[in-house]
Design a protein around this motif. Structure first.
Motif, PDB file in Angstrom:
ATOM      1  N   THR A 361     102.637  89.738 108.331  1.00  0.00           N
ATOM      2  CA  THR A 361     103.656  88.702 108.496  1.00  0.00           C
ATOM      3  C   THR A 361     104.100  88.156 107.147  1.00  0.00           C
ATOM      4  O   THR A 361     105.297  87.947 106.903  1.00  0.00           O
ATOM      5  CB  THR A 361     103.114  87.561 109.373  1.00  0.00           C
ATOM      6  N   PHE A 364     106.556  90.666 105.335  1.00  0.00           N
ATOM      7  CA  PHE A 364     107.936  90.820 105.801  1.00  0.00           C
ATOM      8  C   PHE A 364     108.684  89.509 105.975  1.00  0.00           C
ATOM      9  O   PHE A 364     109.912  89.513 106.012  1.00  0.00           O
ATOM     10  CB  PHE A 364     107.955  91.611 107.122  1.00  0.00           C
ATOM     11  N   THR A 365     107.966  88.391 106.081  1.00  0.00           N
ATOM     12  CA  THR A 365     108.673  87.125 106.318  1.00  0.00           C
ATOM     13  C   THR A 365     108.389  86.077 105.269  1.00  0.00           C
ATOM     14  O   THR A 365     108.978  84.997 105.318  1.00  0.00           O
ATOM     15  CB  THR A 365     108.290  86.554 107.700  1.00  0.00           C
ATOM     16  N   PRO A 389     110.282  92.153 100.814  1.00  0.00           N
ATOM     17  CA  PRO A 389     109.855  93.009 101.926  1.00  0.00           C
ATOM     18  C   PRO A 389     110.275  94.453 101.668  1.00  0.00           C
ATOM     19  O   PRO A 389     111.395  94.713 101.205  1.00  0.00           O
ATOM     20  CB  PRO A 389     110.605  92.430 103.136  1.00  0.00           C
ATOM     21  N   TRP A 396     106.679  97.887 109.144  1.00  0.00           N
ATOM     22  CA  TRP A 396     107.139  96.751 109.956  1.00  0.00           C
ATOM     23  C   TRP A 396     106.646  96.896 111.393  1.00  0.00           C
ATOM     24  O   TRP A 396     106.187  95.928 112.008  1.00  0.00           O
ATOM     25  CB  TRP A 396     108.663  96.669 109.909  1.00  0.00           C
ATOM     26  N   LEU A 415     108.592  88.083 112.689  1.00  0.00           N
ATOM     27  CA  LEU A 415     108.776  89.463 112.233  1.00  0.00           C
ATOM     28  C   LEU A 415     110.082  90.043 112.767  1.00  0.00           C
ATOM     29  O   LEU A 415     110.767  90.815 112.083  1.00  0.00           O
ATOM     30  CB  LEU A 415     107.598  90.326 112.673  1.00  0.00           C
ATOM     31  N   VAL A 418     113.433  89.650 110.877  1.00  0.00           N
ATOM     32  CA  VAL A 418     113.717  90.424 109.665  1.00  0.00           C
ATOM     33  C   VAL A 418     115.052  91.144 109.848  1.00  0.00           C
ATOM     34  O   VAL A 418     115.288  91.767 110.886  1.00  0.00           O
ATOM     35  CB  VAL A 418     112.589  91.439 109.402  1.00  0.00           C
ATOM     36  N   LEU A 423     115.651  97.237 107.318  1.00  0.00           N
ATOM     37  CA  LEU A 423     114.953  98.366 107.928  1.00  0.00           C
ATOM     38  C   LEU A 423     115.799  99.631 107.864  1.00  0.00           C
ATOM     39  O   LEU A 423     115.266 100.737 107.762  1.00  0.00           O
ATOM     40  CB  LEU A 423     114.590  98.027 109.370  1.00  0.00           C
ATOM     41  N   ARG A 441     113.289  94.064 118.053  1.00  0.00           N
ATOM     42  CA  ARG A 441     113.894  92.852 117.493  1.00  0.00           C
ATOM     43  C   ARG A 441     114.691  92.114 118.567  1.00  0.00           C
ATOM     44  O   ARG A 441     114.600  90.884 118.710  1.00  0.00           O
ATOM     45  CB  ARG A 441     114.814  93.188 116.313  1.00  0.00           C
TER      46      ARG A 441
END
Length: 564
Positions: A361, A364-365, A389, A396, A415, A418, A423, A441
């Motif tokens: 976490t 990526f955040t 990230p 991810w 997450l 993102v 990505l 997502r």
């Protein structure tokens, strides 16, 4: 990727001789050529190089005598079917004066042609159109392949620098290298193992040997360099020189990766875009332990892995730039702990999963410093502030899967915020991986089902084998795609179909990893996440399942994880 090298002498047909020797050989061969026997002098050059110069007239005369003997023909149909083999020849072996009587010969790859050769007690004769007609084209083609694949070869594995293992098939028969035409069959016969769907790199420098490397893991780059250099050296050594090129065998076709510049007298290795994409994907997958390789045959030392992870974690407190690597190591340790603790009942196992949750976490955040614990010896504050990230979709997905397994829905939602643009920058994955990430997502940020379903269908439609250009087919089918199939049944609310999808996922995991002791073999992470999600919706998921640690699956091992 290029690999440049100069080559050759002044006489391209006789690079193994110096200028004076090449001129002498051509003078000795000239009378025989005038008799109409216009064959390549390459093999004869190798024979002469190995003999004293005073014996060259005898060697030349004997060579052309054998050619004349082999060229008489007239064999019956049964003899032709019994003794003819498919054979690779250098493209320049079929000279213009021979081409008119050998129209059946076809190009097999750059620099190589496929012909039929009759194996006789003292010589080998290349068949003519008349021979093919006499035997029957279809029947002869079948017999030539069958006879070729009965040729006895010896097999040797050759480890090279960079972790690659080359497979050498060699023997006294002049047909050994021709088995590259049917490499999948030849490899299975020699090793008992099938080639991966991605094929193999292969060289056929002389008629007596072929060397190949299955395209199965990140060592493929080392194999390219080793094979390309070997092909050039061995081709010059002869006799029976065939090709100095490096080829990609894929789905029964040979594609040259070697580009030869006749003007500059140099060569370079230039894989096509499709192969480059596959190689890049393998390079990302193999070191991360995501795919089965030779290196995955050794059981990890979890104590040593935990010690190294603790040291890395401590360094993160002062420099968070290495967070991506430490997260990957934490995920690996979380899997490895389940080898000794398959139910995830022990606190050390939970600590590893909790640590992976925190680090994924943060990676990526971002976020404020939080306490990260590993065992009794390591307790540090790690921050995600200032960390960029990575454009790594599978990392991810690991972070999301771990968060779902740990039922940390707040972190799951973070997450899934993102940006998809990040990505999409990952150029080492097939399209379905990004579509799958986009599906999750949308789902975990509570988008309407009308928005989720098209994304899920896109992930499913772009994961079929014929669309794959990056990930290894076996890995995609058995491992990477399975969570997608399970999620499809979750959103459909179909309990029975979900049960079948879960069973197929675990069967696929078993089929892919077998008895490998690699950390990723111990836990089916994606299916574990989907099964954990399904249990929350009341789907009947048994407590005791292979590759799904019981106390992670049922949530009984879950404890509070520190937050900022």
């Amino acid at each position: 990727m290029t690999h440049d090298q100069t080559f050759g002498s002044d006489d391209p047909e006789l690079p193994m001789l110096d200028a004076e020797q090449a001129a002498l050989l051509r003078r000795l061969a000239a009378p025989h050529m005038r008799e109409g026997h216009r064959y390549s002098l390459r093999d004869l050059g190798h024979l002469c190089r190995q003999a004293p110069v005073e014996r060259w007239p005898e060697v030349v005369a004997g060579h052309f005598a054998r050619l004349r003997e082999a060229g008489r023909g007239g064999e019956g149909r049964e003899e032709l079917l019994r003794g003819t083999h498919a054979r690779l020849l250098p493209e320049d072996a079929i000279t213009p004066d021979l081409a008119g009587s050998m129209r059946y010969v076809r190009k097999a790859a750059d620099g190589l042609v496929l012909a039929y050769a009759l194996d006789q007690p003292t010589s080998v004769r290349i068949l003519t159109d008349t021979d093919v007609e006499r035997a029957g084209a279809k029947e002869l083609a079948e017999a030539a392949r069958a006879n070729l694949m009965r040729v006895e070869v010896r097999h040797e594995e050759i480890p090279v620098e960079g972790g690659a293992v080359l497979h050498s098939l060699y023997g006294d028969s002049p047909f050994v290298a021709s088995q590259a035409l049917y490499l999948a069959q030849a490899a299975h016969r020699a090793t008992g193992e099938s080639l991966p769907a991605e094929g193999a790199l292969v060289v056929v420098p002389t008629r007596h040997n072929l060397v190949y490397h299955p395209i199965a893991d990140g060592s493929v780059v080392a194999a390219v360099n080793s094979l390309a250099g070997y092909a050039m050296r061995a081709h010059g050594d002869g006799p029976g020189a065939l090709s100095p090129r490096l080829y990609w065998w894929h789905r029964g076709q040979l594609t040259s990766l070697t580009v030869i510049d006749d003007v500059e007298r140099s060569f370079s290795v230039q894989p096509p875009p499709e192969l480059l994409s596959r190689m890049k994907s393998l390079i990302r997958l193999a070191p991360a332990g995501r795919i089965r390789t030779r290196a995955s045959g050794a059981a990890p030392d979890t104590g040593e892995a935990a010690r190294r992870l603790g040291e890395s974690l401590t360094r993160l407190a002062g420099d968070p730039s290495g967070l991506a690597g430490v997260f990957a190591d934490a995920v690996t340790l979380a899997h490895a702990r389940c080898a000794d603790d398959p139910r995830a009942a022990h606190v050390d196992t939970w600590d590893a999963w909790a640590l992976a949750l925190q680090l994924g976490t943060l990676l990526f955040t971002g976020g404020q410093p939080q306490k990260c614990v590993l065992g009794d010896a390591v307790e540090v504050e790690v921050s995600g502030e200032g960390v960029t990230p990575p454009a790594d979709v599978r990392a991810w997905l690991d972070a999301v899967y771990v968060a779902v397994v740990c039922r940390d829905w707040e972190r799951v939602e973070r997450l899934c915020s993102v940006p998809l643009e990040l990505l999409r920058q990952d150029d080492a994955v097939d399209a379905y991986v990004v579509h799958w990430a986009d599906t999750l997502r949308a789902y975990f940020t509570r988008q309407p089902m009308d928005a989720i379903v098209p994304k899920l269908l896109a992930a499913m439609e772009t994961s079929v084998p014929q669309t794959l250009t990056h990930g290894p087919e076996a890995f995609v089918n058995h491992i990477d795609y399975q969570p997608v199939a399970m999620f499809h049944r979750i959103v459909a609310g179909d309990h029975e179909a979900f049960g079948k999808a879960l069973s197929e996922a675990l069967d696929g995991h078993r089929a892919y990893w077998g008895d490998a002791p690699a950390p990723r073999a111990r836990v089916a992470l994606g299916p574990l996440a989907m099964a954990s999600l399904a249990r929350g919706y009341g789907f009947p998921v048994p407590d005791e399942l292979p590759y799904l640690p019981k106390y992670l699956l049922d949530g009984q091992r879950i404890e509070d994880v520190p937050r900022p």
